[in-house]
Design an enzyme around this catalytic site. Sequence first.
Site, PDB file in Angstrom:
ATOM      1  CG  HIS A 178     -17.889 -59.321  63.540  1.00 24.53           C
ATOM      2  ND1 HIS A 178     -17.858 -60.491  64.257  1.00 24.53           N
ATOM      3  CD2 HIS A 178     -18.051 -58.317  64.447  1.00 24.53           C
ATOM      4  CE1 HIS A 178     -17.990 -60.216  65.545  1.00 24.53           C
ATOM      5  NE2 HIS A 178     -18.117 -58.911  65.677  1.00 24.53           N
TER       6      HIS A 178
ATOM      7  CD  GLU B  44     -16.888 -63.939  62.899  1.00 24.96           C
ATOM      8  OE1 GLU B  44     -16.945 -65.079  63.370  1.00 24.96           O
ATOM      9  OE2 GLU B  44     -17.708 -63.039  63.190  1.00 24.96           O
TER      10      GLU B  44
ATOM     11  CG  ASN C  43     -20.275 -63.039  68.816  1.00 25.38           C
ATOM     12  OD1 ASN C  43     -19.738 -63.107  69.914  1.00 25.38           O
ATOM     13  ND2 ASN C  43     -20.207 -61.947  68.070  1.00 25.38           N
TER      14      ASN C  43
END
Length: 484
Positions: free
Chosen positions: A142, A154, A192
Amino acid sequence: MAQTLHTIAVIGGGTMGAGIAEIAAQQGKSVLLYDISSAAIDKALDGIRQRLSSRVQRGKLSAARRDEILMCLAPAQRLEDLAQADLVIEAAAEKLEIKQQLFQKLEVVCGEDTLFTSNTSSISITEIGRYLKRPQRLAGLHFFNPAPVMKLVEVVRGIESDETVITQLVEEMQRWGKQPVTCRSTPGFIVNRIARPFYAEAWRALEDYVAPAQVIDRALREAGGFAMGPLALTDLIGQDVNFAVTCSVYHGFWQDRRFLPSLAQQELVSAGRLGKKSGRGVYDWSAVQPEALAEPLLPQREQQVQRLADGELDVEGVRVVATQGETATCLAVRYQQPTVVVDLSLGDTVVIAPAATNTASHTESAVRYFQQQGKQVLRIADYPGMLVTRTVAMIINEALDALQKGIASAEDIDIAMRTGVNYPKGPLAWGAELGWPRVLQVLEHLQQYYGEERYRPCPLLRQKALLARYATLHTTTSLEASHV
């Protein structure tokens, strides 16, 4: 698994796909860019060419180097053209079924040693790989937007991901000049997930008419030290995108109210007020000056605010106290004294809330006092936990919950939040600095005030607060014994 990743396939010609392709090409990799739309591929490649040419014009890149990077990029018209890829990075639409179908097709097309990764921001890696014959070679990779600029990546392990794949991806990202962190597949991964309260508490304050949007953003930016206020940031991200991620995390956690989406944000999305890209969101971007929404106040004079955080002040008969999660009115009634509550501050802006029982002169005494200290004063409605304190406490609580559940290490959590979203401090380091008992007290007061599970303290926070109190008691007892 492949040890040397020479050929990189990027699937998706959108902003993220183009950015990832650009990074890979800068590393001298042979990059294949695929999208179901040939127009999207052309647009992505043209965008990369323009960005690199702009750097040449600004003297940041030589023309020869630009040409070298562009030579590494090639369009792929069919999935079959990706057969020789050593690493596939999928950056297609954020829909589970699309991703599952793509990787099932790629498993037929690509060799057994090809590594499969998804750039998803919140969809389960385990679920994406559910129908693969060899889900061990699938992981999350990510990147953050804009991918060529943001250093954090990530690296996400699904339940079937082979640890050698995770290690190889971490090492590869380091070679690309990125800052990789690893985590288990969980809704929202690290950033997130832990960032949800940053947005959620701002939306709640706006819905409760605690202060106008500009004041909420100024408080988090100038007092909290965040790079941008949460409401302005959702406008910049796109209200539709930010709302979709919140909904994804909310449903991923089985409608846990810690992640409850905002009705106010939903209204903006329904109205097509998506933020900067549509011209209007929380703000009217034709009128607002973007730099006014993104200038964090650097910590300068912290002495007075830090002293206040450790106790209280008497200012012309007014009790001025750092928030511990209770309203100013509650404290004024309890102590039968005019009260002003002060928010956490890292800089030269102080956020205050007066009790409803105060006279105007009482509140003005507190305002005048802080102004004499060289502070900018923002006044909001009486609100438990204020704006910065409750937001920071919720972020810290979420980080501890992720740590307790083994989602990521403490080091990676703090690195991710500092690097990925530019928080002024890593949440775990911030919690230790504020003191675990204080963070716990703020959340307990919020939970009592609202009667909601949203503010329930994480068990690990309770344990840390208990150990901190024990350590303080043990130190005090030892000191008393030494003076006997």
